[in-house]
Structure formats: C-alpha cells, structure tokens
Design a protein around this motif. Structure first.
Motif, short mmCIF file in Angstrom:
data_model
loop_
_atom_site.label_atom_id
_atom_site.label_comp_id
_atom_site.label_asym_id
_atom_site.label_seq_id
_atom_site.Cartn_x
_atom_site.Cartn_y
_atom_site.Cartn_z
N LYS A 243 0.81 -1.21 0.00
CA LYS A 243 0.00 0.00 0.00
C LYS A 243 0.84 1.26 0.00
CE LYS A 243 -4.11 -1.99 0.48
NZ LYS A 243 -5.20 -1.83 -0.49
N SER A 244 2.01 1.19 0.60
CA SER A 244 2.87 2.38 0.67
C SER A 244 4.32 1.97 0.89
CB SER A 244 2.42 3.31 1.81
OG SER A 244 2.62 2.69 3.06
N LEU A 245 5.20 2.92 0.68
CA LEU A 245 6.62 2.67 0.88
C LEU A 245 7.25 3.97 1.37
CD1 LEU A 245 8.91 0.69 -1.52
CD2 LEU A 245 9.68 2.84 -0.55
N GLY A 246 8.06 3.89 2.41
CA GLY A 246 8.61 5.14 2.94
C GLY A 246 9.85 4.92 3.79
N ALA A 247 10.37 6.01 4.30
CA ALA A 247 11.53 5.98 5.19
C ALA A 247 11.48 7.22 6.08
CB ALA A 247 12.83 5.97 4.37
N GLU A 248 12.09 7.11 7.25
CA GLU A 248 12.12 8.26 8.16
C GLU A 248 13.42 8.27 8.95
OE1 GLU A 248 9.62 6.60 11.98
OE2 GLU A 248 8.46 7.28 10.25
N ARG A 249 13.73 9.42 9.52
CA ARG A 249 14.95 9.57 10.31
C ARG A 249 14.65 10.32 11.61
NH1 ARG A 249 16.13 6.55 7.02
NH2 ARG A 249 17.79 6.55 5.44
N SER A 337 6.71 9.21 2.80
CA SER A 337 6.16 7.95 2.29
C SER A 337 5.47 8.20 0.96
CB SER A 337 5.21 7.30 3.29
OG SER A 337 4.08 8.12 3.49
N LEU A 338 5.47 7.18 0.13
CA LEU A 338 4.81 7.25 -1.18
C LEU A 338 3.70 6.21 -1.18
CD1 LEU A 338 5.30 8.87 -3.81
CD2 LEU A 338 6.52 6.90 -4.70
N SER A 339 2.48 6.64 -1.45
CA SER A 339 1.34 5.71 -1.47
C SER A 339 0.57 5.89 -2.77
CB SER A 339 0.44 5.95 -0.26
OG SER A 339 -0.01 7.29 -0.22
N ASN A 340 -0.64 5.27 -2.83
CA ASN A 340 -1.40 5.27 -4.07
C ASN A 340 -0.52 4.66 -5.17
OD1 ASN A 340 -3.50 5.75 -5.79
ND2 ASN A 340 -3.40 7.98 -5.70
N LEU A 341 0.04 3.50 -4.85
CA LEU A 341 1.04 2.86 -5.71
C LEU A 341 0.41 2.16 -6.91
CD1 LEU A 341 3.32 1.21 -2.98
CD2 LEU A 341 3.52 3.50 -3.97
N ASN A 342 1.23 1.95 -7.93
CA ASN A 342 0.71 1.27 -9.12
C ASN A 342 0.50 -0.23 -8.89
OD1 ASN A 342 3.41 0.65 -8.97
ND2 ASN A 342 3.94 1.38 -11.02
N THR A 343 0.87 -0.74 -7.72
CA THR A 343 0.58 -2.14 -7.38
C THR A 343 -0.89 -2.32 -7.06
OG1 THR A 343 1.12 -1.65 -5.09
CG2 THR A 343 2.85 -2.64 -6.43
N GLU A 344 -1.60 -1.20 -6.78
CA GLU A 344 -3.00 -1.29 -6.39
C GLU A 344 -3.94 -1.38 -7.58
OE1 GLU A 344 -4.05 1.61 -3.33
OE2 GLU A 344 -1.94 1.75 -2.82
#
Length: 363
Positions: A243-249, A337-344
């Motif tokens: 559903k989403s992919l992201g990273a944080e610090r 984060s990046l969502s609304n992915l083309n996997t959906e």
C-alpha cells in the motif's frame, strides 16, 4: 463446496530482541531494546525482560530508560532479521503455498488443504513452531481458528512460546468473553471511546446494532459488527499488495533550520528511490511526516496525476509540503512515504468475497 477454513497466525516472540540475544549470549536474560539510544530515538523492539519494566516498541528511548535503568540499547540489524525471516518462510512453505507475510516476524497460513495432508491445524502449528526452534533457535507463538481475525487474536493469548486454538464451536463464546482491548484493530483511542459507550467486552459489542456502530465508528463499525459474530471473509493472500513505501529519520539533536531539513529530506528521498527500484513500484501520493520536539506528530500530503519513483520528484514535492506552512517547533523526526502505488491497480477486481458456512472439523 461448503467448508470452514483452517487458518494459522504465527508470530515470533520479541523477534528483533530475541535475535540479538541469540547472537550475543551476553544479552540473554537481560532487558534489551533494539533501536534508539539512552539519549534519543524510539524503541523498535523490546525483550521480554525489558517488557516487565513497561518498555514497549514505539516508546521514546528516554522514557524506556527511565522505566528500566539497566536497559541495554542495541542497533537494529535488519539484514540479519531478514535472513532468519527467510529461513522461517521456507518452513511455512513446506506446509502450504498460501502464506501471507505481515512483516518479518509474523504471517498467516491457510492449511485447510496442506502439503502434509494433516487434518489438524493445531498439530501443524505445533510442528511448525518446533521446526522454527530447531532451525533458528527462536520461539514462536501461534493462533489457530476459522479466520484471520480470530487466529491473530488467539496467537497473543498464550505468548510467549505457546499457542491457542479456537475451534468453530468455540468461536462465539471466545469472542463474547474477550476484553475489547484484545480485539485486533482496537487501539487505545478506540478502546476508550468504546468504554464511554459501555462496551467493555465482545458480548457488549455484540449487543450494539450495526447502525449504532457505524454511527460512532464510521466504516470500522460494520467491521466490528461482523468480527464479533465470527465473520471475517478476508482470504490469506500469498502476494500481499503493498500500500505504501517510505523511510524516516530520528535526529540526534532537534533541528529548526529548514536548510538542514531539506538536506535530511534529500537523504530520505534517495533511500526511498532505492526501495522503489528494488520493489519495481511507483506512486502518486507523497506524504511528509513531521514529529516535533514535543512529540506531536503532523502529516502533510499531496497527490499528483502521474506515478513517480525518482528521488528528484519525491524531494520536490516533499520540499513543497515542508514550506506549505510554518513549522510550529523544532523537529526531532522527518519521514517521507509514497502511497497510491501502481501495485493497487486492479486490486478490487482481484478481491473475491466468499460465503463461508461453518462446519465442524478436526482442529
């Protein structure tokens, strides 16, 4: 054909912390926190020894150290956790191809039809846990029942290193007697709201109409209405759609300079680009996560028309979101984060609802 499914939820016990104790004998029997440090950051996982002091995942390291003066902080080693997770996954696949991983340390298995021809899901779960122990040296717990929801709840009942089976004829009584806080998906805020409405157990929840629950809990209301009646039609999906992919610090010191923030966002965007390439996905919605020095959390999002996957475009939108409004305080954490992915694409077409009629079978 009418049938009742046999679902197992396997959950590794304090996985990250247990791996650290496995690899470093000096940590065994001691309170261990993976992630963060005594001065900064957030706890990713805590050993059972640390949990006795109230140390929990997602807790501020400072509070964790305050709760447990002897707490030992260890840096996470995700490659190592992934390596062991893959060993565990291979064991699952010896029994069924219907394996739905939720994370590195937990998964659902549908063993209604299984490769061993074993009619008992309870015995399969025990065998899997024994194999995991033999192969990795780690303990796992399991929940066994007719659907994913009950299996997930059941796996927490006899933790650590135990299992709980809720057979078809026991489902209704089990759910009615369950504390509302034990219902998977009911967090602290929802639980407090339910308390105010006089809902303390599954039995209390069951007495409320679907209209009442929808009025107070929106879309979740229908979900609560169904699950307390043992109805949860979600299938075990071997290829879960991301559903989403992201990273944080989290920063060692709070930062207030927007120039420094942009610099950090650039690093985060680069990390996301690598993950997107590895997963071969792209998305349309960029969300900026900001945690201030007082621990308040803020998110800002923007959705565009085209799918993006490059660090330059992700950073450009993240910058725009950063400048969208004035920062209210210094910042301790930034995330993208990046969502609304083309996997959906086509997800709705892939989802099929089955009508499950409960028949008794040997658990």
């Amino acid at each position: 054909m009418e049938h009742t499914r046999k679902i197992i939820h396997i959950d590794m016990d304090a996985f990250y912390a247990s791996v650290e104790q496995l690899d470093n004998p000096e940590l065994r029997g001691k309170p261990v926190a993976v992630g963060g440090s005594s001065q900064r950051g957030v706890v990713s996982a805590a050993s059972y020894e640390a949990r006795k002091f109230g140390v929990r995942s997602a807790m501020s390291s400072v509070i964790a150290k305050r709760n447990c003066a002897e707490l030992i902080f260890v840096k996470p080693r995700f490659e190592r956790y992934k390596e062991i997770s893959q060993q565990i996954r291979k064991i699952f696949l010896e029994y069924t191809d219907l394996v739905e991983p939720l994370s590195l340390d937990e998964a659902y298995l549908d063993v209604t039809e299984n490769k061993k021809g074993n009619p008992s899901a309870t015995l399969i779960a025990r065998e899997i846990r024994e194999k995991i122990k033999e192969k990795t040296g780690l303990n796992a717990s399991a929940g066994i029942s007719i659907n994913k929801f009950i299996a997930k709840v059941a796996s927490d009942i006899n933790k650590p290193n135990g299992q709980k089976t809720v057979a078809p004829e026991e489902v209704i009584e089990f759910l009615e007697n369950l504390d509302i806080r034990k219902f998977y998906g009911v967090g602290k805020v929802t639980a407090e709201k339910m308390y105010r409405l006089g809902i303390f157990s599954g039995k209390d929840l069951k007495e409320k109409s679907e209209e009442f629950l929808t009025e107070h809990f929106g879309k979740s209301g229908a979900h609560f209405y169904n699950v307390v009646r043992g109805i949860h039609l979600s299938e075990v999906k071997p290829h879960r759609i991301r559903k989403s992919l992201g990273a944080e610090r989290t920063f060692s010191e709070n930062i207030s300079s927007e120039i420094f923030m942009i610099d950090r966002l650039e690093n985060i965007s680069e990390e996301i680009e690598k993950r997107l390439k590895k997963s071969k996905v792209a998305g349309k919605t960029v969300t900026l996560k900001i945690k201030y020095s007082d621990f308040t959390l803020q998110t800002r999002s923007k959705t565009i028309n085209n799918y993006i996957a490059s660090k330059e475009l992700i950073l450009e939108i993240a910058r725009e979101l950063l400048y969208q409004e004035k920062m209210k305080d210094s910042v301790r954490l930034l995330g993208i984060s990046l969502s609304n992915l083309n996997t959906e694409k086509g997800e709705k077409e892939e989802e099929k609802k089955e009508i499950s009629v409960q028949l008794r079978f040997k658990f």
